[in-house]
Design a protein around this motif. Structure first.
Motif, PDB file in Angstrom:
ATOM      1  N   THR A   1      -1.324  42.714  37.816  1.00  0.00           N
ATOM      2  CA  THR A   1      -2.428  43.757  38.338  1.00  0.00           C
ATOM      3  C   THR A   1      -0.993  44.679  39.275  1.00  0.00           C
ATOM      4  O   THR A   1      -1.398  45.648  39.121  1.00  0.00           O
ATOM      5  CB  THR A   1      -2.789  43.180  39.632  1.00  0.00           C
ATOM      6  OG1 THR A   1      -3.436  42.416  38.174  1.00  0.00           O
ATOM      7  CG2 THR A   1      -4.257  43.953  39.751  1.00  0.00           C
TER       8      THR A   1
ATOM      9  N   ILE B   1     -10.812  41.468  35.759  1.00  0.00           N
ATOM     10  CA  ILE B   1      -9.389  41.450  34.336  1.00  0.00           C
ATOM     11  C   ILE B   1      -9.705  39.732  34.006  1.00  0.00           C
ATOM     12  O   ILE B   1      -9.477  38.732  35.117  1.00  0.00           O
ATOM     13  CB  ILE B   1      -8.403  41.549  35.334  1.00  0.00           C
ATOM     14  CG1 ILE B   1      -8.299  42.895  35.739  1.00  0.00           C
ATOM     15  CG2 ILE B   1      -7.670  41.526  33.741  1.00  0.00           C
ATOM     16  CD1 ILE B   1      -6.904  43.783  35.949  1.00  0.00           C
TER      17      ILE B   1
ATOM     18  N   ALA C   1     -10.255  49.555  30.550  1.00  0.00           N
ATOM     19  CA  ALA C   1     -10.559  48.731  30.476  1.00  0.00           C
ATOM     20  C   ALA C   1     -11.680  48.231  29.405  1.00  0.00           C
ATOM     21  O   ALA C   1     -12.127  49.324  28.745  1.00  0.00           O
ATOM     22  CB  ALA C   1     -11.707  48.580  31.939  1.00  0.00           C
TER      23      ALA C   1
ATOM     24  N   CYS D   1     -10.453  43.491  22.561  1.00  0.00           N
ATOM     25  CA  CYS D   1      -9.414  44.759  23.218  1.00  0.00           C
ATOM     26  C   CYS D   1      -7.910  44.860  23.196  1.00  0.00           C
ATOM     27  O   CYS D   1      -7.623  46.224  22.864  1.00  0.00           O
ATOM     28  CB  CYS D   1      -8.921  43.783  24.718  1.00  0.00           C
ATOM     29  SG  CYS D   1      -9.784  42.476  25.485  1.00  0.00           S
TER      30      CYS D   1
ATOM     31  N   TYR E   1      -4.862  41.427  27.988  1.00  0.00           N
ATOM     32  CA  TYR E   1      -4.254  42.745  27.960  1.00  0.00           C
ATOM     33  C   TYR E   1      -3.651  43.256  27.071  1.00  0.00           C
ATOM     34  O   TYR E   1      -3.251  42.064  26.705  1.00  0.00           O
ATOM     35  CB  TYR E   1      -3.027  42.229  29.390  1.00  0.00           C
ATOM     36  CG  TYR E   1      -3.371  41.662  30.365  1.00  0.00           C
ATOM     37  CD1 TYR E   1      -4.057  42.088  31.754  1.00  0.00           C
ATOM     38  CD2 TYR E   1      -3.470  39.973  30.714  1.00  0.00           C
ATOM     39  CE1 TYR E   1      -3.676  41.491  32.684  1.00  0.00           C
ATOM     40  CE2 TYR E   1      -3.589  40.196  32.185  1.00  0.00           C
ATOM     41  CZ  TYR E   1      -4.269  40.096  32.981  1.00  0.00           C
ATOM     42  OH  TYR E   1      -4.596  39.930  34.036  1.00  0.00           O
TER      43      TYR E   1
ATOM     44  N   VAL F   1      -7.152  46.402  29.966  1.00  0.00           N
ATOM     45  CA  VAL F   1      -7.523  45.284  30.609  1.00  0.00           C
ATOM     46  C   VAL F   1      -8.731  44.573  30.392  1.00  0.00           C
ATOM     47  O   VAL F   1      -9.960  45.382  30.262  1.00  0.00           O
ATOM     48  CB  VAL F   1      -6.948  44.993  31.897  1.00  0.00           C
ATOM     49  CG1 VAL F   1      -5.676  45.408  32.395  1.00  0.00           C
ATOM     50  CG2 VAL F   1      -8.273  46.441  32.761  1.00  0.00           C
TER      51      VAL F   1
ATOM     52  N   LEU G   1      -1.076  45.766  26.504  1.00  0.00           N
ATOM     53  CA  LEU G   1       0.567  46.428  27.333  1.00  0.00           C
ATOM     54  C   LEU G   1       1.054  47.109  25.744  1.00  0.00           C
ATOM     55  O   LEU G   1       1.544  46.497  24.980  1.00  0.00           O
ATOM     56  CB  LEU G   1       1.158  45.630  28.218  1.00  0.00           C
ATOM     57  CG  LEU G   1      -0.348  44.856  29.028  1.00  0.00           C
ATOM     58  CD1 LEU G   1       0.818  44.040  29.573  1.00  0.00           C
ATOM     59  CD2 LEU G   1      -0.618  45.693  30.118  1.00  0.00           C
TER      60      LEU G   1
ATOM     61  N   CYS H   1      -2.864  51.457  27.304  1.00  0.00           N
ATOM     62  CA  CYS H   1      -2.626  50.075  27.962  1.00  0.00           C
ATOM     63  C   CYS H   1      -4.628  49.687  28.030  1.00  0.00           C
ATOM     64  O   CYS H   1      -5.077  50.246  28.217  1.00  0.00           O
ATOM     65  CB  CYS H   1      -1.952  49.687  28.739  1.00  0.00           C
ATOM     66  SG  CYS H   1      -0.411  49.666  28.816  1.00  0.00           S
TER      67      CYS H   1
ATOM     68  N   LEU I   1       0.860  47.704  37.096  1.00  0.00           N
ATOM     69  CA  LEU I   1      -0.710  47.969  36.129  1.00  0.00           C
ATOM     70  C   LEU I   1      -0.630  49.126  37.510  1.00  0.00           C
ATOM     71  O   LEU I   1      -0.608  50.372  36.533  1.00  0.00           O
ATOM     72  CB  LEU I   1      -1.522  47.436  35.721  1.00  0.00           C
ATOM     73  CG  LEU I   1      -0.942  45.903  34.398  1.00  0.00           C
ATOM     74  CD1 LEU I   1      -2.480  45.527  34.220  1.00  0.00           C
ATOM     75  CD2 LEU I   1      -1.220  46.857  33.573  1.00  0.00           C
TER      76      LEU I   1
END
Ligand code: G1P
Length: 298
Positions: A236, A208, A251, A147, A212, A159, A214, A157, A239
């Motif tokens: 969530t 998810i 994603a 990720c 994450y 997820v 962020l 960002c 976001l």
């Protein structure tokens, strides 16, 4: 760019595993002999994280103790000629720079992340949830690293998601891909997200799963996030606000076997799989499972 900070929310009650979690934090429940939260912290460290903030609540002091030194235990182990164990015990205290903050009220995941505002400052950061242990083979990048790499590649960002069975969607944050045709790709852009929808409202089968990466503008979005019907502030939904403001969120379909450690079945499955990887007990476990299966097949 490097992501070196991570928040691990660990303030939840663990109601699904009561009575085990009456006096022991669910994050301290062991997968064989390693507490789940240690596996989570190890994944973060393997992914390049140096500074970790664990968000705890009042009943979670064993987590703080676990990542501290225990001089008395170390001393006693050395006296008993168990130097290797003493070193192993001390090493847990040196695993990363770990800080703790208390979430004073159980107001949801988004609220727990808000407790990390000062810790993060303006830096981008990772979030890993204590419930979601992911096991990657040694030759594969840890889920969080996958990720983080997606964040660096897309400069937006991320997820972490995996496909789940349709009937499970109401337990998770579900994403809405921007372009249906790109869904087979490892990284894809999102048009929306929805927290724990009923099956009829689920926008996909992609959930998810506790990872994450962020940017710090999530904190402003969290300030703007309204509490949901259960009185919680959901990450969530914050976001979702960022997407509405035109921010790109992607994603990353990470690889690895994920276990829901907040559930009985997840805990047992993780224990079996980690046991089958433990050379000391592997053969005995296989023998035991075979015996049980044979008994059931009779
Ligand atoms: C949280 C998140 C949810 C996510 C899930 C993963 O829910 O709110 O979006 O899919 O973790 O485990 P929780 O399980 O804490 O209720």
């Amino acid at each position: 760019m490097k992501i070196t900070k991570a928040i691990i929310p660990a303030a939840g009650l663990g109601t699904r595993l009561l009575p085990a979690t009456k006096a022991i934090p669910k994050e301290m429940l062991p997968i064989i002999n390693v507490p789940a939260i240690q596996l989570i912290v190890e994944e973060a460290v393997k992914s390049g994280i140096k500074d970790i903030l664990i968000v705890v609540s009042q009943a979670k002091n064993p987590i703080i103790d676990h990542f501290d030194y225990n001089y008395e235990l170390q001393h006693r182990l050395i006296k008993k000629n168990k130097k290797e164990l003493a070193i192993m015990v001390k090493k847990i205290g040196d695993i990363a720079n770990i800080q703790f903050v208390r979430q004073k009220e159980p107001l949801g995941l988004g609220h727990a992340i808000k407790c990390g505002k000062i810790f993060c400052g303006n830096d981008p950061f990772a979030v890993i949830l204590g419930d979601d242990v992911v096991k990657n083979p040694p030759n594969e990048k840890p889920a969080l690293k996958q990720c983080i790499d997606a964040f660096i590649q897309t400069n937006s960002c991320v997820v972490g998601i995996q496909e789940i069975e349709k009937k499970m969607v109401s337990k998770y944050g579900i994403v809405l891909p921007k372009n249906k045709q790109n869904e087979t790709e490892k990284i894809f852009a999102l048009k929306g997200l929805i927290e724990k929808p009923p099956i009829a409202k689920a926008t996909s089968n992609y959930a998810i799963l506790g990872r994450y990466v962020l940017t710090s503008d999530i904190f402003k979005a969290l300030e703007e996030t309204k509490t949901d019907q259960s009185g919680e502030i959901q990450l969530t939904n914050a976001l979702k606000i960022l997407i509405k403001k035109g921010k790109k969120i992607n994603a990353c379909r990470f690889t690895g076997k994920r276990y829901d450690l907040g559930s009985k079945i997840g805990l047992v499955a993780a224990t079996i799989d980690y046991a089958l990887d433990d050379q000391e007990i592997k053969n005995d476990i296989i023998k035991l499972i075979k015996e049980k299966v044979n008994k059931f097949n009779k």
